[in-house]
Design a protein around this motif. Structure first.
Motif, PDB file in Angstrom:
ATOM      1  N   CYS A  36     -31.566 -11.387  42.662  1.00 27.06           N
ATOM      2  CA  CYS A  36     -31.485 -10.067  41.802  1.00 27.06           C
ATOM      3  C   CYS A  36     -31.421  -8.808  42.753  1.00 27.06           C
ATOM      4  CB  CYS A  36     -32.781 -10.005  41.335  1.00 27.06           C
ATOM      5  SG  CYS A  36     -34.444 -10.207  42.328  1.00 27.06           S
ATOM      6  N   LYS A  37     -31.302  -7.738  42.205  1.00 27.20           N
ATOM      7  CA  LYS A  37     -30.904  -6.540  43.266  1.00 27.20           C
ATOM      8  C   LYS A  37     -31.721  -5.270  42.294  1.00 27.20           C
ATOM      9  CE  LYS A  37     -27.646  -3.457  45.356  1.00 27.20           C
ATOM     10  NZ  LYS A  37     -26.158  -3.390  45.820  1.00 27.20           N
ATOM     11  N   ASP A  38     -32.485  -4.585  43.326  1.00 28.43           N
ATOM     12  CA  ASP A  38     -33.127  -3.320  42.385  1.00 28.43           C
ATOM     13  C   ASP A  38     -31.971  -2.309  42.651  1.00 28.43           C
ATOM     14  OD1 ASP A  38     -35.193  -4.779  41.910  1.00 28.43           O
ATOM     15  OD2 ASP A  38     -36.477  -4.230  43.566  1.00 28.43           O
ATOM     16  N   TYR A  39     -32.163  -1.212  41.465  1.00 30.42           N
ATOM     17  CA  TYR A  39     -31.359  -0.044  41.516  1.00 30.42           C
ATOM     18  C   TYR A  39     -32.294   1.184  40.991  1.00 30.42           C
ATOM     19  CZ  TYR A  39     -27.110  -2.737  41.596  1.00 30.42           C
ATOM     20  OH  TYR A  39     -25.980  -3.529  41.797  1.00 30.42           O
ATOM     21  N   ILE A  40     -32.408   1.844  42.090  1.00 28.37           N
ATOM     22  CA  ILE A  40     -33.470   3.459  41.565  1.00 28.37           C
ATOM     23  C   ILE A  40     -32.481   4.188  41.037  1.00 28.37           C
ATOM     24  CG2 ILE A  40     -34.903   5.091  42.680  1.00 28.37           C
ATOM     25  CD1 ILE A  40     -35.309   3.187  45.145  1.00 28.37           C
ATOM     26  N   LEU A  41     -32.914   4.753  39.523  1.00 28.56           N
ATOM     27  CA  LEU A  41     -32.001   5.654  39.009  1.00 28.56           C
ATOM     28  C   LEU A  41     -32.534   7.080  38.919  1.00 28.56           C
ATOM     29  CD1 LEU A  41     -31.783   3.235  35.543  1.00 28.56           C
ATOM     30  CD2 LEU A  41     -30.487   3.248  37.669  1.00 28.56           C
ATOM     31  N   TRP A  47     -34.594  -0.385  37.994  1.00 27.47           N
ATOM     32  CA  TRP A  47     -33.910  -1.569  37.131  1.00 27.47           C
ATOM     33  C   TRP A  47     -33.533  -2.551  37.967  1.00 27.47           C
ATOM     34  CZ3 TRP A  47     -30.521   0.167  32.227  1.00 27.47           C
ATOM     35  CH2 TRP A  47     -31.486   0.818  31.458  1.00 27.47           C
ATOM     36  N   THR A  48     -33.743  -3.796  37.702  1.00 28.36           N
ATOM     37  CA  THR A  48     -33.555  -4.935  38.283  1.00 28.36           C
ATOM     38  C   THR A  48     -32.369  -5.764  37.675  1.00 28.36           C
ATOM     39  OG1 THR A  48     -35.864  -5.355  39.338  1.00 28.36           O
ATOM     40  CG2 THR A  48     -34.265  -7.004  39.580  1.00 28.36           C
ATOM     41  N   SER A  49     -31.302  -6.207  38.546  1.00 35.25           N
ATOM     42  CA  SER A  49     -30.168  -6.580  37.972  1.00 35.25           C
ATOM     43  C   SER A  49     -30.276  -8.206  38.243  1.00 35.25           C
ATOM     44  CB  SER A  49     -28.704  -6.138  38.535  1.00 35.25           C
ATOM     45  OG  SER A  49     -27.623  -6.973  38.116  1.00 35.25           O
TER      46      SER A  49
END
Length: 350
Positions: A36-41, A47-49
């Motif tokens: 999984c990888k976190d994205y800061i919007l 959001w975690t992918s």
């Protein structure tokens, strides 16, 4: 707002939370199979992918709590996990697995059946960030800049704005609807000016083809093709053609006929065209050459072997065709040149 009738379903927030927390546990124990990888919007949301190793879907699907391929989740301040964007469940070709053998399909499925055309591009997810903003992602990634012209999600977002403007809609119109319904739009990004695949998409054919709408749930809850087509029209997307069959025998007959002629309603579609193994081609310092595989290639179509042999010769005689091949440029031209060669019966002359 869309005029499509979207049913209300039970989202079972408690079960969704359990599934996501189970994914975190699996990731801790099997980091090579689940990542999984976190994205800061832009508004600070995280959001975690989730990415599952391909073999897992075939060999260990029963041990995973969801079969979603393309999944984004988020945690609230009170540690409640929920799904914010969801792709389809992993699907397989006919005869590729035990449960896609014809006897299993006859036994375990029931109609009606929908046959939809599969456009040849890259998958794009569109979901609500807020009631006024959307997030556009690729299968597993979100661009740092939402309009990034080099990222699949960025190109998808730019196309989305163009589609909406054609029907007098705004990003807020779509975001408000997606947020309220808690759904994800699934589209195919087809744009030869950005990236070529196998089939050509130029001029008015470029853009986003809406082919699915999924509720943001751990189990797959997807809307029928008729609803998807109506939503596509409402928001200015390209539409996907579909056909309904009452029973599996009709589906089998349709599929076998399409495999024979290589066309869907008189046009090429992904899955019936010959593909060249891109890994065999190397371009370095302006020189192009074929890298011979270290092991025997597994070829499913007899025509593929002829294609590879033809390409070996074209790399020598027409190296300019392949200068930008690794950058997804020239792929369609090369395939079309082979098809001309094949249709003219010249294979036997070489």
């Amino acid at each position: 707002m869309s005029i499509a009738n979207i049913p209300v379903i039970n989202f079972d927030a408690e079960r969704n939370d359990e599934v996501i927390k189970e994914l975190y546990e699996i990731k801790s124990n099997l980091p090579k199979e689940l990542r999984c990888k976190d994205y800061i919007l832009e508004n600070g949301q995280i959001w975690t992918s989730w990415t599952v190793r391909e073999s897992v879907y075939r060999k260990k699907y029963a041990s995973f709590p969801t079969m979603a391929r393309g999944l984004f989740t988020q945690v609230t301040n009170d540690d409640q996990q929920y799904i914010v964007a969801r792709g389809y469940d992993k699907f397989f070709n006919i005869l590729e697995t035990g449960f896609t053998q014809w006897p299993a399909l006859f036994k375990d499925t029931e109609g009606p059946y929908e046959i939809t055309a599969k456009e040849n591009g890259c998958i794009i997810f569109i979901a609500a960030l807020t009631p006024a903003e959307v997030v556009v992602t690729s299968k597993h990634a979100i661009p740092a800049v939402k309009t990034d012209p080099t990222a699949h999600g960025g190109v998808g977002y730019n196309w989305l704005l163009r589609h909406l403007s054609l029907v007098g809609k705004t990003e807020k119109d779509l975001a408000e609807w997606l947020y309220d319904k808690r759904i994800t739009l699934i589209a195919e990004l087809c744009d030869d000016e950005f990236e070529q695949h196998i089939l050509p998409y130029t001029g008015k054919d470029r853009g986003l083809y809406l082919h699915g709408i999924n509720y943001n749930t751990h189990d797959l809850n997807t809307l029928p093709a008729s609803t998807v087509q109506q939503v596509a029209i409402d928001f200015g997307f390209h539409t996907i053609d579909y056909h309904l069959f009452d029973n599996i025998s009709q589906v089998k007959e349709f599929g076998e006929n399409m495999q024979q002629i290589g066309l869907y309603k008189e046009r090429e579609v992904e899955g019936v065209v010959v593909r060249f193994t891109n890994a065999m081609l190397e371009s370095k310092d302006g020189d192009v050459r074929i890298i011979e595989p270290k092991k025997t290639l597994k070829l499913n179509y007899e025509k593929t072997q002829y294609y590879i042999e033809w390409l070996r010769k074209r790399v020598v005689s027409n190296p300019d065709w392949f200068k930008n091949y690794k950058a997804q440029k020239g792929i369609i031209f090369v395939r079309q040149e082979f098809e001309k060669f094949w249709n003219e019966g010249k294979i036997s002359e070489e």
